[in-house]
Design a protein around this motif. Structure first.
Motif, PDB file in Angstrom:
ATOM      1  N   GLU A 166       0.876  -1.189   0.065  1.00  9.40           N
ATOM      2  CA  GLU A 166       0.109   0.044  -0.055  1.00  9.40           C
ATOM      3  C   GLU A 166       1.134   1.491  -0.047  1.00  9.40           C
ATOM      4  O   GLU A 166       0.588   2.254  -0.809  1.00  9.40           O
ATOM      5  CB  GLU A 166      -0.997   0.120   1.226  1.00  9.40           C
ATOM      6  N   LYS A 180      -7.506  -6.682  -6.023  1.00 15.54           N
ATOM      7  CA  LYS A 180      -8.755  -7.391  -6.481  1.00 15.54           C
ATOM      8  C   LYS A 180      -8.300  -8.190  -7.595  1.00 15.54           C
ATOM      9  O   LYS A 180      -7.328  -7.775  -8.441  1.00 15.54           O
ATOM     10  CB  LYS A 180      -9.704  -6.398  -6.831  1.00 15.54           C
ATOM     11  N   GLN A 225      -6.143  12.240  -1.339  1.00 15.90           N
ATOM     12  CA  GLN A 225      -7.328  11.964  -1.498  1.00 15.90           C
ATOM     13  C   GLN A 225      -7.963  11.100  -2.849  1.00 15.90           C
ATOM     14  O   GLN A 225      -8.374  10.238  -2.782  1.00 15.90           O
ATOM     15  CB  GLN A 225      -8.306  13.028  -1.157  1.00 15.90           C
ATOM     16  N   GLN A 270      -5.926   7.749  -2.786  1.00 21.02           N
ATOM     17  CA  GLN A 270      -6.888   6.893  -1.754  1.00 21.02           C
ATOM     18  C   GLN A 270      -8.125   6.378  -2.501  1.00 21.02           C
ATOM     19  O   GLN A 270      -8.285   5.193  -2.261  1.00 21.02           O
ATOM     20  CB  GLN A 270      -7.426   7.769  -0.733  1.00 21.02           C
ATOM     21  N   VAL A 271      -8.676   7.261  -3.284  1.00 21.40           N
ATOM     22  CA  VAL A 271     -10.011   6.732  -4.159  1.00 21.40           C
ATOM     23  C   VAL A 271      -9.493   5.599  -4.917  1.00 21.40           C
ATOM     24  O   VAL A 271     -10.119   4.453  -5.270  1.00 21.40           O
ATOM     25  CB  VAL A 271     -10.709   7.862  -4.726  1.00 21.40           C
ATOM     26  N   TRP A 280      -6.865   3.751  -4.731  1.00 25.32           N
ATOM     27  CA  TRP A 280      -6.490   2.610  -3.867  1.00 25.32           C
ATOM     28  C   TRP A 280      -7.533   1.851  -3.354  1.00 25.32           C
ATOM     29  O   TRP A 280      -7.670   0.458  -3.524  1.00 25.32           O
ATOM     30  CB  TRP A 280      -5.471   3.017  -2.724  1.00 25.32           C
ATOM     31  N   ASP A 281      -8.507   2.672  -2.901  1.00 30.89           N
ATOM     32  CA  ASP A 281      -9.791   1.803  -2.413  1.00 30.89           C
ATOM     33  C   ASP A 281     -10.539   1.199  -3.277  1.00 30.89           C
ATOM     34  O   ASP A 281     -11.217   0.008  -3.441  1.00 30.89           O
ATOM     35  CB  ASP A 281     -10.933   2.870  -1.659  1.00 30.89           C
ATOM     36  N   GLY A 282     -10.362   1.488  -4.546  1.00 27.18           N
ATOM     37  CA  GLY A 282     -11.181   0.943  -5.625  1.00 27.18           C
ATOM     38  C   GLY A 282     -10.634  -0.292  -6.290  1.00 27.18           C
ATOM     39  O   GLY A 282     -10.854  -1.230  -6.773  1.00 27.18           O
ATOM     40  N   LYS A 334      -7.857  -2.237  -4.192  1.00 25.50           N
ATOM     41  CA  LYS A 334      -7.581  -3.063  -3.226  1.00 25.50           C
ATOM     42  C   LYS A 334      -8.428  -4.197  -2.693  1.00 25.50           C
ATOM     43  O   LYS A 334      -9.623  -4.138  -2.974  1.00 25.50           O
ATOM     44  CB  LYS A 334      -7.108  -2.225  -1.931  1.00 25.50           C
TER      45      LYS A 334
END
Length: 192
Positions: free
Chosen positions: A83, A145, A181, A184-185, A187-189, A191
């Motif tokens: 990460e 993913k 930010q 992060q968006v 990464w969140d999509g 991970k």
């Protein structure tokens, strides 16, 4: 300065002049004679390095990609968690484009032009190879993913390009908070 250093400086001047001219005039509006004039070299000097404008454009693309990837991978530590490596990688990619806007606009034009198709197959693969290899490691280790690797690479790269363009055009002020930010968006999509 040695003869080799002089020649390297001339080649760099040719590349930098081509970048500026392509941004201003596009590929078709950038003849070799104009590149020579802007670079301050004789037309014959350009042909010493590049036998045609096509060869120059393709070589410049390879040169820019090499610089970009060197910047992105500089200081990469594979022992760090995936990460934190992703955020560092993403931000270095962004900063390369913001610090080299002519490179950003050149690469965008290049990949959407017939020049990209003329690029040797290995060179085309190299264009996305570092991003894809990094993401592939994340997928294989279960951090990211399961997703089509090519699509994930495009998603990550296009987020960097779009953020850099927004920053360069000053449409939105992009500071460290906003940069974090956006990354992060993304990464969140991707991970797991």
């Amino acid at each position: 300065m040695s003869q080799e250093e002089i020649l390297a400086e001339k080649k760099k001047a040719i590349f930098e002049s081509t970048l500026e001219l392509v941004r201003e005039n596009g590929f078709h509006g950038t003849p070799m004679s104009l590149v020579a004039k802007k670079a301050g070299v004789a037309a014959g000097t350009i042909y010493h390095y590049f036998d045609s404008k096509d060869t120059l454009i393709i070589a410049l693309h390879g040169y820019l990609r090499s610089r970009m990837f060197k910047t992105m991978l500089d200081g990469d530590d594979e022992t760090r968690d995936f990460e934190s490596r992703f955020f560092t990688f993403w931000k270095k990619h962004y900063h390369f484009y913001v610090q080299n806007p002519n490179a950003l606009y050149f690469i965008e034009q290049f990949v959407n032009s017939p020049y990209y198709e003329r690029c040797p197959e290995k060179e085309n693969d190299r264009c996305q190879n570092i991003i894809a290899q990094f993401l592939k490691t994340g997928i294989e280790t279960g951090v990211l993913k399961q997703m089509n690797l090519k699509l994930m690479s495009i998603l990550v790269h296009s987020s960097v390009v779009t953020t850099a363009k927004v920053s360069l055009t000053k449409k939105v002020e992009i500071g460290e908070t906003e940069l974090q930010q956006v990354a992060q968006v993304i990464w969140d999509g991707i991970k797991q």
